[in-house]
Design a protein around this motif. Structure first.
Motif, short mmCIF file in Angstrom:
data_model
loop_
_atom_site.label_atom_id
_atom_site.label_comp_id
_atom_site.label_asym_id
_atom_site.label_seq_id
_atom_site.Cartn_x
_atom_site.Cartn_y
_atom_site.Cartn_z
N SER A 72 -13.21 1.01 -7.40
CA SER A 72 -13.17 -0.24 -6.65
C SER A 72 -12.28 -0.06 -5.43
O SER A 72 -11.61 0.96 -5.25
N ARG A 73 -12.24 -1.07 -4.58
CA ARG A 73 -11.43 -1.00 -3.37
C ARG A 73 -9.95 -0.87 -3.71
O ARG A 73 -9.23 -0.09 -3.10
N THR A 74 -9.50 -1.62 -4.70
CA THR A 74 -8.09 -1.55 -5.11
C THR A 74 -7.74 -0.17 -5.64
O THR A 74 -6.69 0.38 -5.32
N GLU A 75 -8.62 0.39 -6.46
CA GLU A 75 -8.36 1.72 -7.02
C GLU A 75 -8.34 2.78 -5.93
O GLU A 75 -7.53 3.71 -5.98
N ARG A 76 -9.19 2.64 -4.92
CA ARG A 76 -9.16 3.60 -3.81
C ARG A 76 -7.86 3.51 -3.03
O ARG A 76 -7.31 4.51 -2.59
N VAL A 77 -7.34 2.29 -2.85
CA VAL A 77 -6.08 2.11 -2.12
C VAL A 77 -4.93 2.74 -2.89
O VAL A 77 -4.10 3.45 -2.32
N TRP A 78 -4.85 2.49 -4.20
CA TRP A 78 -3.78 3.09 -5.00
C TRP A 78 -3.88 4.62 -4.98
O TRP A 78 -2.87 5.32 -4.90
N LEU A 79 -5.10 5.15 -5.03
CA LEU A 79 -5.29 6.59 -4.98
C LEU A 79 -4.90 7.14 -3.62
O LEU A 79 -4.28 8.21 -3.52
N LEU A 80 -5.19 6.40 -2.56
CA LEU A 80 -4.78 6.81 -1.22
C LEU A 80 -3.26 6.82 -1.09
O LEU A 80 -2.68 7.74 -0.51
N PHE A 81 -2.59 5.81 -1.65
CA PHE A 81 -1.12 5.81 -1.66
C PHE A 81 -0.57 7.03 -2.40
O PHE A 81 0.39 7.66 -1.96
N SER A 82 -1.20 7.36 -3.52
CA SER A 82 -0.75 8.49 -4.32
C SER A 82 -0.86 9.79 -3.53
O SER A 82 0.08 10.59 -3.48
N VAL A 83 -1.99 10.01 -2.89
CA VAL A 83 -2.19 11.24 -2.12
C VAL A 83 -1.26 11.25 -0.90
O VAL A 83 -0.70 12.30 -0.55
N THR A 84 -1.08 10.10 -0.27
CA THR A 84 -0.19 10.02 0.89
C THR A 84 1.25 10.38 0.50
O THR A 84 1.93 11.10 1.23
N LEU A 85 1.70 9.91 -0.64
CA LEU A 85 3.06 10.23 -1.08
C LEU A 85 3.20 11.72 -1.42
O LEU A 85 4.24 12.31 -1.16
N LEU A 86 2.15 12.32 -1.99
CA LEU A 86 2.21 13.76 -2.27
C LEU A 86 2.29 14.57 -0.97
O LEU A 86 3.06 15.53 -0.87
N VAL A 87 1.50 14.18 0.01
CA VAL A 87 1.55 14.88 1.31
C VAL A 87 2.90 14.66 1.97
O VAL A 87 3.48 15.60 2.55
N SER A 88 3.44 13.45 1.87
CA SER A 88 4.76 13.18 2.43
C SER A 88 5.84 14.01 1.75
O SER A 88 6.76 14.50 2.40
N ALA A 89 5.73 14.16 0.43
CA ALA A 89 6.71 14.97 -0.30
C ALA A 89 6.65 16.42 0.15
O ALA A 89 7.68 17.07 0.33
N ALA A 90 5.45 16.95 0.33
CA ALA A 90 5.31 18.33 0.79
C ALA A 90 5.86 18.49 2.21
O ALA A 90 6.60 19.45 2.50
N PHE A 91 5.53 17.57 3.08
CA PHE A 91 6.00 17.64 4.47
C PHE A 91 7.52 17.52 4.55
O PHE A 91 8.18 18.30 5.22
#
Length: 87
Positions: free
Chosen positions: A9-28
């Motif tokens: 769903s749209r909500t699940e995609r947003v939470w998944l996007l937040f998750s991936v964004t935080l992982l990329v931010s942690a690596a950066f």
């Protein structure tokens, strides 16, 4: 059964996007903090500048991913099956 019932769903995609964004931010941030800490002579700053923020970002990412998984599982278990017509 419809084929789109397994789509996120749209909500699940947003939470998944937040998750991936935080992982990329942690690596950066980890790469940038490693460069800064490697220049410094004080090893006690390593935990404050490098380890703690990266661990925070990774734990937030795991939390968002768990939320996505939980929402998906709840949605799949709470779907009402359509009643079949009795002929």
């Amino acid at each position: 059964m419809t084929t789109n019932s397994y789509a996120l769903s749209r909500t699940e995609r947003v939470w998944l996007l937040f998750s991936v964004t935080l992982l990329v931010s942690a690596a950066f941030y980890g790469v940038l903090a490693h460069r800064v800490v490697s220049v410094l002579d004080r090893p006690e700053l390593t935990a404050c500048l490098q380890d703690f923020p990266v661990l925070l970002l990774i734990s937030l990412s795991v939390g968002f991913f768990s939320t996505t998984t939980g929402l998906y599982v709840l949605r799949q278990t709470l779907i009402r099956q359509p009643r079949e017509e009795i002929a």
